[in-house]
Motif scaffolding. Structure first.
Motif, PDB file in Angstrom:
ATOM      1  N   THR A  17       0.832  -1.513   0.058  1.00 17.37           N
ATOM      2  CA  THR A  17      -0.081  -0.328  -0.121  1.00 17.37           C
ATOM      3  C   THR A  17       0.789   1.218  -0.234  1.00 17.37           C
ATOM      4  O   THR A  17       0.547   2.229  -0.564  1.00 17.37           O
ATOM      5  N   LEU A  18       2.332   1.033   0.853  1.00 10.92           N
ATOM      6  CA  LEU A  18       3.263   2.725   0.979  1.00 10.92           C
ATOM      7  C   LEU A  18       3.304   2.664  -0.342  1.00 10.92           C
ATOM      8  O   LEU A  18       3.840   3.659  -0.984  1.00 10.92           O
ATOM      9  N   ASN A  19       4.428   1.853  -1.078  1.00 10.88           N
ATOM     10  CA  ASN A  19       5.060   1.807  -2.366  1.00 10.88           C
ATOM     11  C   ASN A  19       3.367   2.586  -3.795  1.00 10.88           C
ATOM     12  O   ASN A  19       4.108   3.249  -4.211  1.00 10.88           O
ATOM     13  N   LEU A  20       3.099   1.414  -3.289  1.00  8.42           N
ATOM     14  CA  LEU A  20       1.217   2.002  -4.560  1.00  8.42           C
ATOM     15  C   LEU A  20       0.829   3.819  -4.136  1.00  8.42           C
ATOM     16  O   LEU A  20       0.968   4.660  -4.949  1.00  8.42           O
ATOM     17  N   GLY A  21       0.664   3.287  -2.739  1.00  7.57           N
ATOM     18  CA  GLY A  21       1.018   5.667  -2.560  1.00  7.57           C
ATOM     19  C   GLY A  21       2.421   6.790  -3.077  1.00  7.57           C
ATOM     20  O   GLY A  21       1.719   7.311  -3.205  1.00  7.57           O
ATOM     21  N   ASN A  22       2.883   6.229  -2.689  1.00  5.18           N
ATOM     22  CA  ASN A  22       4.634   6.301  -3.156  1.00  5.18           C
ATOM     23  C   ASN A  22       4.294   6.802  -4.324  1.00  5.18           C
ATOM     24  O   ASN A  22       4.919   8.028  -5.275  1.00  5.18           O
ATOM     25  N   GLN A  23       3.642   6.045  -5.954  1.00  5.97           N
ATOM     26  CA  GLN A  23       3.731   5.910  -7.342  1.00  5.97           C
ATOM     27  C   GLN A  23       2.970   7.579  -7.121  1.00  5.97           C
ATOM     28  O   GLN A  23       3.033   7.333  -8.577  1.00  5.97           O
ATOM     29  N   GLY A  24       1.502   7.092  -7.032  1.00  4.60           N
ATOM     30  CA  GLY A  24       1.150   7.999  -7.356  1.00  4.60           C
ATOM     31  C   GLY A  24       1.290   9.754  -6.622  1.00  4.60           C
ATOM     32  O   GLY A  24       1.174  10.455  -7.684  1.00  4.60           O
TER      33      GLY A  24
END
Length: 168
Positions: A17-24
């Motif tokens: 979830t953190l990686n997806l948030g960082n990508q966003g």
């Protein structure tokens, strides 16, 4: 061990979830960077810069005035390098050639004249009728050739001044 396995799965889910948030956030930052570049480009296009250095002869628009694309804003002339337009008769044409150095005399009043060096840069391919503004001491010919002569300006030459040319 089952609780440890559950915690590991939760940790993996949190990291995902953190990686997806960082990508966003990174993608939003890239989009913002693109918008900034577009606005900077628009601001750069709003600044009006003359492509040549020279003297403004005529202003067609005032500061702050809204104008349309392609509409001229001012007329600029390079007064450091001016051209004299002279006319030669068919008889004189055989003595005139491109690149030839000539003497140009600018009129500064009744008897005042100043000599400049000039260089022939263009000779018309076709004859034309003698312009009415041409007044020479000799009898005017009916058909003449236009000639452009480049003259270095020392600041005293102005557009529209009369002059005389002596071909060497």
């Amino acid at each position: 061990e089952s609780q440890l396995a559950v915690l590991k799965k939760q940790l993996e889910a949190q990291l995902s979830t953190l990686n997806l948030g960082n990508q966003g956030v990174t993608e939003e930052g890239d989009a913002a960077e693109i918008q900034i570049r577009q606005i900077e480009d628009q601001l750069e296009k709003c600044r009006i810069v003359s492509p040549i250095s020279g003297t403004v002869l005529t202003k067609y628009a005032e500061r702050g005035e809204v104008t349309a694309q392609g509409k001229p804003l001012f007329k600029v002339a390079d007064m450091k390098h001016v051209f004299l337009r002279a006319y030669v008769s068919g008889d004189q044409l055989s003595t005139v050639k491109l690149g030839q150095t000539v003497k140009v005399y600018a009129d500064y009043g009744a008897e005042d004249r100043k000599e400049y060096k000039g260089k022939i840069t263009w000779i018309s391919e076709q004859t034309e009728f003698t312009p009415k503004t041409i007044q020479t001491r000799d009898e005017r010919a009916n058909l003449v050739y236009a000639v452009k002569i480049a003259v270095e300006n020392d600041g005293l030459l102005k557009l529209g001044m009369y002059g005389e040319v002596k071909f060497n």
